[in-house]
Design an enzyme around this catalytic site. Structure first.
Site, mmCIF file in Angstrom:
data_model
loop_
_atom_site.group_PDB
_atom_site.id
_atom_site.type_symbol
_atom_site.label_atom_id
_atom_site.label_comp_id
_atom_site.label_asym_id
_atom_site.label_seq_id
_atom_site.Cartn_x
_atom_site.Cartn_y
_atom_site.Cartn_z
ATOM 1 N N GLU A 1 0.857 -1.197 0.000
ATOM 2 C CA GLU A 1 0.000 0.000 0.000
ATOM 3 C C GLU A 1 0.889 1.241 0.000
ATOM 4 O O GLU A 1 1.776 1.370 0.839
ATOM 5 C CB GLU A 1 -0.927 -0.033 1.221
ATOM 6 C CG GLU A 1 -1.653 1.271 1.521
ATOM 7 C CD GLU A 1 -2.488 1.818 0.348
ATOM 8 O OE1 GLU A 1 -3.246 1.052 -0.258
ATOM 9 O OE2 GLU A 1 -2.344 3.031 0.047
ATOM 10 N N GLN A 2 0.594 2.156 -0.923
ATOM 11 C CA GLN A 2 1.445 3.347 -1.044
ATOM 12 C C GLN A 2 1.306 4.319 0.139
ATOM 13 O O GLN A 2 2.251 5.028 0.477
ATOM 14 C CB GLN A 2 1.138 4.075 -2.352
ATOM 15 C CG GLN A 2 -0.254 4.680 -2.413
ATOM 16 C CD GLN A 2 -0.538 5.436 -3.702
ATOM 17 O OE1 GLN A 2 0.302 5.465 -4.592
ATOM 18 N NE2 GLN A 2 -1.703 6.029 -3.801
ATOM 19 N N ARG B 1 -17.356 3.110 5.426
ATOM 20 C CA ARG B 1 -16.232 2.525 4.672
ATOM 21 C C ARG B 1 -15.098 2.057 5.581
ATOM 22 O O ARG B 1 -14.485 1.029 5.363
ATOM 23 C CB ARG B 1 -15.663 3.553 3.688
ATOM 24 C CG ARG B 1 -16.551 3.875 2.544
ATOM 25 C CD ARG B 1 -15.890 4.911 1.660
ATOM 26 N NE ARG B 1 -14.841 4.311 0.877
ATOM 27 C CZ ARG B 1 -14.960 4.016 -0.413
ATOM 28 N NH1 ARG B 1 -16.063 4.275 -1.047
ATOM 29 N NH2 ARG B 1 -13.981 3.474 -1.060
ATOM 30 N N TYR C 1 -28.389 8.096 4.138
ATOM 31 C CA TYR C 1 -28.776 6.877 4.855
ATOM 32 C C TYR C 1 -27.977 6.782 6.153
ATOM 33 O O TYR C 1 -26.886 7.352 6.251
ATOM 34 C CB TYR C 1 -28.579 5.623 3.988
ATOM 35 C CG TYR C 1 -27.247 5.501 3.278
ATOM 36 C CD1 TYR C 1 -26.127 4.959 3.905
ATOM 37 C CD2 TYR C 1 -27.109 5.914 1.951
ATOM 38 C CE1 TYR C 1 -24.920 4.817 3.234
ATOM 39 C CE2 TYR C 1 -25.898 5.786 1.277
ATOM 40 C CZ TYR C 1 -24.799 5.235 1.926
ATOM 41 O OH TYR C 1 -23.601 5.097 1.263
ATOM 42 N N ASP D 1 -11.490 -1.324 -8.909
ATOM 43 C CA ASP D 1 -11.498 -0.111 -9.739
ATOM 44 C C ASP D 1 -10.378 -0.100 -10.768
ATOM 45 O O ASP D 1 -10.490 0.549 -11.811
ATOM 46 C CB ASP D 1 -11.375 1.139 -8.850
ATOM 47 C CG ASP D 1 -12.727 1.581 -8.308
ATOM 48 O OD1 ASP D 1 -13.719 0.861 -8.509
ATOM 49 O OD2 ASP D 1 -12.784 2.650 -7.664
HETATM 50 C C1 LIG Z 1 -19.019 8.979 -4.306
HETATM 51 C C2 LIG Z 1 -18.791 7.495 -4.344
HETATM 52 C C3 LIG Z 1 -19.735 6.643 -3.813
HETATM 53 C C4 LIG Z 1 -19.564 5.259 -3.868
HETATM 54 N N1 LIG Z 1 -20.522 4.455 -3.331
HETATM 55 C C5 LIG Z 1 -20.359 3.113 -3.381
HETATM 56 C C6 LIG Z 1 -21.346 2.246 -2.798
HETATM 57 O O1 LIG Z 1 -22.347 2.698 -2.258
HETATM 58 N N2 LIG Z 1 -21.146 0.901 -2.893
HETATM 59 C C7 LIG Z 1 -20.023 0.364 -3.479
HETATM 60 O O2 LIG Z 1 -19.884 -0.877 -3.508
HETATM 61 N N3 LIG Z 1 -19.083 1.169 -4.029
HETATM 62 C C8 LIG Z 1 -19.219 2.520 -3.996
HETATM 63 N N4 LIG Z 1 -18.264 3.324 -4.534
HETATM 64 C C9 LIG Z 1 -17.137 2.710 -5.258
HETATM 65 C C10 LIG Z 1 -16.036 2.245 -4.353
HETATM 66 O O3 LIG Z 1 -15.616 3.312 -3.542
HETATM 67 C C11 LIG Z 1 -14.860 1.750 -5.172
HETATM 68 O O4 LIG Z 1 -15.308 0.973 -6.240
HETATM 69 C C12 LIG Z 1 -13.939 0.914 -4.296
HETATM 70 O O5 LIG Z 1 -13.423 1.688 -3.256
HETATM 71 C C13 LIG Z 1 -12.804 0.336 -5.144
HETATM 72 O O6 LIG Z 1 -11.915 -0.344 -4.303
HETATM 73 P P1 LIG Z 1 -10.468 -0.699 -4.827
HETATM 74 O O7 LIG Z 1 -9.812 -1.420 -3.697
HETATM 75 O O8 LIG Z 1 -10.543 -1.339 -6.152
HETATM 76 O O9 LIG Z 1 -9.757 0.702 -5.077
HETATM 77 P P2 LIG Z 1 -9.374 1.855 -4.044
HETATM 78 O O10 LIG Z 1 -10.345 1.931 -2.933
HETATM 79 O O11 LIG Z 1 -9.124 3.070 -4.843
HETATM 80 O O12 LIG Z 1 -8.008 1.353 -3.414
HETATM 81 C C14 LIG Z 1 -6.804 1.401 -4.127
HETATM 82 C C15 LIG Z 1 -5.656 1.396 -3.132
HETATM 83 O O13 LIG Z 1 -4.439 1.279 -3.853
HETATM 84 C C16 LIG Z 1 -3.505 2.196 -3.344
HETATM 85 N N5 LIG Z 1 -2.556 2.467 -4.452
HETATM 86 C C17 LIG Z 1 -2.787 3.203 -5.574
HETATM 87 N N6 LIG Z 1 -1.698 3.198 -6.374
HETATM 88 C C18 LIG Z 1 -0.765 2.432 -5.731
HETATM 89 C C19 LIG Z 1 0.555 2.035 -6.060
HETATM 90 N N7 LIG Z 1 1.150 2.414 -7.194
HETATM 91 N N8 LIG Z 1 1.217 1.239 -5.191
HETATM 92 C C20 LIG Z 1 0.645 0.825 -4.022
HETATM 93 N N9 LIG Z 1 -0.606 1.199 -3.662
HETATM 94 C C21 LIG Z 1 -1.308 1.969 -4.508
HETATM 95 C C22 LIG Z 1 -4.333 3.396 -2.914
HETATM 96 O O14 LIG Z 1 -3.656 4.183 -1.972
HETATM 97 C C23 LIG Z 1 -5.562 2.681 -2.334
HETATM 98 O O15 LIG Z 1 -5.392 2.372 -0.975
HETATM 99 C C24 LIG Z 1 -18.402 4.717 -4.486
HETATM 100 C C25 LIG Z 1 -17.445 5.570 -5.002
HETATM 101 C C26 LIG Z 1 -17.625 6.944 -4.938
HETATM 102 C C27 LIG Z 1 -16.568 7.833 -5.512
#
Ligand SMILES: Cc1cc2nc3c(=O)[nH]c(=O)nc-3n(C[C@H](O)[C@H](O)[C@H](O)COP(=O)(O)OP(=O)(O)OC[C@H]3O[C@@H](n4cnc5c(N)ncnc54)[C@H](O)[C@@H]3O)c2cc1C
Length: 397
Positions: A34-35, A108, A217, A294
């Protein structure tokens, strides 16, 4: 299982930790990089459809999630100008009866903690902070990951769970920057005692208006109250987790009912997100390297599924490795084959739901008419394919 693998996960968000937990539970050695200087999540809420609770049960985490979640009574939409009810879908027992699993909402931070604690309880997960993945290279024997600062790590596989601006995606897919949607989200969380009784609702309630909506909510067993205001704005290009401009927000909600304005007025400081997604792709894998969450399929939040889809990804990835008996390249191909169409459908449908929420003029009237008059079950049924979820036991044959 044949040989335990050494798996490197770039990113310790919900997706990365879910993947680490799934793979470590299956006996693999996992390093999460994790960065950031600490593992953590921003203070905001997420909705979790029945498809995600199905995954929690499968992962043995349902109890831990249930302890901190809130289970809303309904999912509703009101017209922000008139207060007229557009639709309300009962949740609770209705969702349980329809899908076998509840519809919940969660802070979250609490969701992230569930996965973090689950990972910490497994001796074969290494959690590293201040570890930014810069680049990687691979050959038939494995993957070498380069960190900022010069250190490098060797593994059998790399999972890019590094979010919307994924470094790993850049190398694997190379489709440039995410698409800036022109939609902005302002988020804030209030304590229960800060919300006057007449503004509180046990529903997930969305107030839809022209190019705007507010959704709120309760969170954390009802101790907190989550607000997300979304509107169209061309003011910002991209950004994440910066502060919002209250004057712009008030201007966007100038047409809203007094009750909505009163609620917005309770917030002193909003956190702002510029909302982005990408066009779905069919291939996010290169031999021993794949993407998840994502990084693989960023979506607009209108179906509240991004985190949920990341958790489904993790489960499928684990099943694929099991099915192929640890053959990384084969497993990663099988994983994306199962995932790309479902996640692509969520990505595209989410855009469409954004249009429905923000409808104006004739479109707005038509929406209100279509949803009213006993169409409520239909409102939910339209997303049956999504809420029914996946069946982890029957993914590969
Ligand atoms: C306004 C909003 C509302 C939302 N509501 C919902 C909801 O109600 N329900 C739902 O299911 N989803 C919701 N989402 C979507 C959800 O937040 C994301 O889809 C989810 O957080 C994705 O998780 P992830 O682990 O793929 O990515 P992220 O949460 O972005 O995590 C990525 C991680 O990787 C780290 N990272 C990045 N680059 C590097 C690197 N080069 N080296 C090491 N670490 C790195 C970052 O620091 C971060 O900790 C919402 C999003 C938004 C913006």
């Amino acid at each position: 299982m044949t040989q335990p693998l050494n798996v490197i996960v770039a990113g310790g968000g919900i997706g990365g930790l879910a993947a680490a937990y799934v793979l470590a539970r299956a006996g693999h050695q996992v390093a999460v990089l994790e960065q950031a200087h600490a593992f953590g999540e921003i203070g905001a809420g997420i909705q979790l459809g029945p498809n995600i609770f199905k995954m929690f049960e499968y992962l043995g985490l349902a109890e831990a999630v249930n302890r901190v979640a809130f289970f809303p009574k309904g999912l509703g939409m009101n017209d922000v100008r008139t207060g007229e009810r557009v639709i309300r879908v009962p949740l609770g027992d209705t969702a349980l009866a329809a899908y076998g699993y509840p519809y919940g909402v969660i802070y979250r931070v609490d969701m992230h903690d569930v996965f973090l604690d689950a990972c910490k309880a497994l001796p074969n997960v290494t959690l590293r902070t201040s570890a930014k993945v810069e680049s990687f290279e691979q050959d038939a024997a494995g993957v070498r990951v380069q960190l900022a600062g010069g250190e490098s790590l060797q593994g059998d596989a790399l999972i890019g769970a590094d979010g919307l601006w994924s470094r790993v995606r850049e190398a694997v897919v190379g489709d440039g920057k995410p698409r800036v949607s022109g939609h902005i989200a302002y988020r804030a969380v209030l304590k229960r005692e800060e919300v006057p009784a007449h503004l509180w609702s046990d529903d997930v309630l969305l107030w839809g208006g022209e190019k705007t909506h507010l959704v709120h909510y309760p969170l954390r067993r009802g101790e907190l109250f989550n607000l997300v205001a979304v509107f169209h704005s061309s003011k910002y290009d991209e950004g994440w987790n910066t502060f919002g401009d209250t004057a712009e927000l008030n201007e966007r909600f100038a047409q809203a009912l007094q009750q909505v304005k009163e609620l917005l007025g309770k917030i002193e400081t909003w956190k702002m997100w510029v909302l982005c997604d990408r066009e779905p792709v069919k291939n996010w894998t290169d031999r021993r390297v794949t993407l998840l969450g994502d990084a693989a399929h960023p979506m607009l939040q209108y179906l509240a599924q991004g985190a949920g889809q990341a958790i489904e990804d993790a489960v499928v990835l684990g099943e694929a490795l099991r099915y192929t008996q640890g053959n990384v390249e084969d497993a990663f191909q099988k994983y994306q084959q199962v995932r790309y169409l479902r996640t692509g459908r969520v990505q595209l449908t989410a855009r469409f739901y954004g249009d429905i929420y923000h409808a104006a003029g004739v479109q707005r009237e038509l929406r209100n008419q279509l949803f009213q008059g006993g169409q409520e079950a239909a409102g939910f049924a339209g997303l049956k394919w999504m809420y029914e979820g996946i069946d982890p036991k029957n993914l590969f044959h």
